[in-house]
Design an enzyme around this catalytic site. Structure first.
Site, PDB file in Angstrom:
ATOM      1  N   ASP A  51       0.839  -1.205   0.000  1.00  0.00           N
ATOM      2  CA  ASP A  51       0.000   0.000   0.000  1.00  0.00           C
ATOM      3  C   ASP A  51       0.874   1.255   0.000  1.00  0.00           C
ATOM      4  O   ASP A  51       0.362   2.377  -0.046  1.00  0.00           O
ATOM      5  CB  ASP A  51      -1.035  -0.007   1.134  1.00  0.00           C
ATOM      6  CG  ASP A  51      -0.420  -0.082   2.516  1.00  0.00           C
ATOM      7  OD1 ASP A  51       0.808  -0.223   2.624  1.00  0.00           O
ATOM      8  OD2 ASP A  51      -1.183   0.005   3.508  1.00  0.00           O
ATOM      9  N   SER A  52       2.204   1.059  -0.021  1.00  0.00           N
ATOM     10  CA  SER A  52       3.129   2.169  -0.294  1.00  0.00           C
ATOM     11  C   SER A  52       2.814   2.788  -1.659  1.00  0.00           C
ATOM     12  O   SER A  52       3.283   3.881  -1.962  1.00  0.00           O
ATOM     13  CB  SER A  52       4.582   1.686  -0.258  1.00  0.00           C
ATOM     14  OG  SER A  52       4.753   0.542  -1.081  1.00  0.00           O
ATOM     15  N   ASP A 100      -0.931  -6.150   0.033  1.00  0.00           N
ATOM     16  CA  ASP A 100      -1.237  -5.440   1.281  1.00  0.00           C
ATOM     17  C   ASP A 100      -2.732  -5.192   1.394  1.00  0.00           C
ATOM     18  O   ASP A 100      -3.374  -4.763   0.428  1.00  0.00           O
ATOM     19  CB  ASP A 100      -0.558  -4.061   1.266  1.00  0.00           C
ATOM     20  CG  ASP A 100       0.693  -4.023   2.101  1.00  0.00           C
ATOM     21  OD1 ASP A 100       0.931  -4.949   2.898  1.00  0.00           O
ATOM     22  OD2 ASP A 100       1.455  -3.042   1.948  1.00  0.00           O
ATOM     23  N   LYS A 128      -1.125  -9.223   3.265  1.00  0.00           N
ATOM     24  CA  LYS A 128      -0.327  -8.731   4.405  1.00  0.00           C
ATOM     25  C   LYS A 128      -1.187  -7.783   5.239  1.00  0.00           C
ATOM     26  O   LYS A 128      -1.821  -6.882   4.702  1.00  0.00           O
ATOM     27  CB  LYS A 128       0.941  -8.033   3.921  1.00  0.00           C
ATOM     28  CG  LYS A 128       1.767  -7.446   5.085  1.00  0.00           C
ATOM     29  CD  LYS A 128       3.203  -7.150   4.704  1.00  0.00           C
ATOM     30  CE  LYS A 128       3.390  -5.892   3.925  1.00  0.00           C
ATOM     31  NZ  LYS A 128       2.939  -4.655   4.597  1.00  0.00           N
ATOM     32  N   GLU A 167      -1.186  -5.408   8.957  1.00  0.00           N
ATOM     33  CA  GLU A 167      -0.298  -4.763   9.932  1.00  0.00           C
ATOM     34  C   GLU A 167      -0.802  -4.988  11.360  1.00  0.00           C
ATOM     35  O   GLU A 167      -2.002  -4.955  11.620  1.00  0.00           O
ATOM     36  CB  GLU A 167      -0.221  -3.253   9.657  1.00  0.00           C
ATOM     37  CG  GLU A 167       0.432  -2.936   8.324  1.00  0.00           C
ATOM     38  CD  GLU A 167       0.607  -1.438   8.083  1.00  0.00           C
ATOM     39  OE1 GLU A 167       0.331  -0.622   8.995  1.00  0.00           O
ATOM     40  OE2 GLU A 167       1.011  -1.082   6.968  1.00  0.00           O
ATOM     41  N   GLU A 205       9.602  -3.826  10.144  1.00  0.00           N
ATOM     42  CA  GLU A 205       9.984  -2.537   9.551  1.00  0.00           C
ATOM     43  C   GLU A 205      10.541  -1.620  10.632  1.00  0.00           C
ATOM     44  O   GLU A 205       9.901  -1.395  11.671  1.00  0.00           O
ATOM     45  CB  GLU A 205       8.755  -1.898   8.867  1.00  0.00           C
ATOM     46  CG  GLU A 205       9.084  -0.553   8.228  1.00  0.00           C
ATOM     47  CD  GLU A 205       8.042  -0.069   7.232  1.00  0.00           C
ATOM     48  OE1 GLU A 205       7.056  -0.786   6.957  1.00  0.00           O
ATOM     49  OE2 GLU A 205       8.234   1.050   6.716  1.00  0.00           O
TER      50      GLU A 205
HETATM   51  O1  KIV Z   1       3.605  -1.002   1.602  1.00  0.00           O
HETATM   52  C1  KIV Z   1       4.737  -1.502   1.470  1.00  0.00           C
HETATM   53  O2  KIV Z   1       5.414  -1.334   0.444  1.00  0.00           O
HETATM   54  C2  KIV Z   1       5.254  -2.291   2.578  1.00  0.00           C
HETATM   55  C3  KIV Z   1       6.700  -2.662   2.545  1.00  0.00           C
HETATM   56  C4  KIV Z   1       7.542  -1.481   2.795  1.00  0.00           C
HETATM   57  C5  KIV Z   1       7.015  -3.758   3.481  1.00  0.00           C
HETATM   58  O3  KIV Z   1       4.545  -2.600   3.467  1.00  0.00           O
END
Ligand code: KIV
Length: 271
Positions: free
Chosen positions: A49-50, A88, A118, A120, A188
């Site tokens: 989600d980056s 994510d 993924k 959090e 992280e």
């Molecule tokens: O959103 C993302 O790219 C991430 C990575 C930095 C692990 O969660």
């Protein structure tokens, strides 16, 4: 790297840890880059989600929606032949209730080629939700330390785990995620000694970003490690290329040649 290598599974990532083989993970958000990354041999591609920041220019991951994640994950999935695809889950798609989490994570598995999602955090409620997801057949990668969806609670993008209470919480949360059935955990911005201790004491692979060399694997955000994001240079980041100046040079050459009538030349024109 060849396309003939066997596709990576979640079980294979755990087996790599058991064999002492390091795991290489990168993010990707589109078809072309995902194809290049996959062909270069990464074990796992994360549609992070980056993308809120690096694709959409937001200041955090909080505005990212499930539909946006699915759109990008479908594009990435079409390109992968080898790497495991993990997606994510964005903010508020899994925190409100376990039922919503199962529906939303299930959508990602149904509508994309993702083999895992993924999530959090590692507190009791999240761990309970993860256990239900795993029971439902949805593989989950955890994410501890700096969890960017909690940036406001954490008070910024910072190292997590120096204070005793943070260290204790991290170890407890990691144990909970293992018990809930996660196949891997991203760490992280965690002090490297703590990340190493944690990695040695859990049976599933840790994937570090800003968490030192003792993690079982590493992940970086693709535009950052390619040097496309010039404004972003945290200490943990190694820029394996400096592509931003090349892009600027190519584009300004193009603009000049168009203006001077030098492009297209005869070799780029049809009779
Ligand atoms: O959103 C993302 O790219 C991430 C990575 C930095 C692990 O969660």
């Amino acid at each position: 790297m060849t396309g003939s290598k066997k596709p990576v599974t979640t079980l294979e990532l755990v087996a790599m840890k058991q064999r002492g083989e390091k795991i290489a993970v990168l993010t990707a958000y589109d078809y072309l880059m995902a194809g290049l990354v996959d062909a270069s041999g990464v074990d796992c591609v994360l549609v992070g989600d980056s993308l809120g920041q690096v694709v959409a220019g937001e200041s955090s991951t909080l505005p990212v929606t499930l539909d946006q994640m699915i759109y990008h994950a479908r594009a990435v999935g079409r390109a992968l032949q080898h790497a495991l695809l993990v997606v994510d889950m964005p903010f508020l798609t899994y925190q409100v209730s376990t039922e919503e989490a199962i529906r939303n994570c299930g959508r990602v598995l149904q509508e994309t080629a993702a083999q895992g999602v993924k999530l959090e955090g590692g507190h009791e409620a999240i761990a309970g939700t993860i256990a239900r997801l795993v029971e439902s057949g949805i593989p989950v990668m955890g994410h501890l330390g700096l969890t960017p969806q909690s940036v406001h609670k954490l008070g910024g993008y910072r190292l997590v785990g120096r204070a005793d209470f943070e260290r204790d919480r991290l170890l407890t949360d990691a144990k909970r995620l293992v018990d809930a059935g996660c196949f891997s955990i991203v760490l992280e911005m965690v002090p490297s000694g703590l990340a190493g201790e944690l990695s040695r004491n859990i049976p599933i692979p840790t994937i570090g970003i800003g968490a030192g060399a003792e993690c079982d694997g590493q992940v970086l955000v693709l535009p950052d490690m390619l040097g496309l994001n010039e404004a972003f240079s945290p200490g943990f980041l190694k820029k394996f290329a400096e592509l931003a100046p090349d892009v600027r040079r190519a584009v300004s050459d193009y603009v000049r040649e168009v203006r001077e009538g030098r492009y297209p030349g005869p070799e780029h024109s049809y009779e």
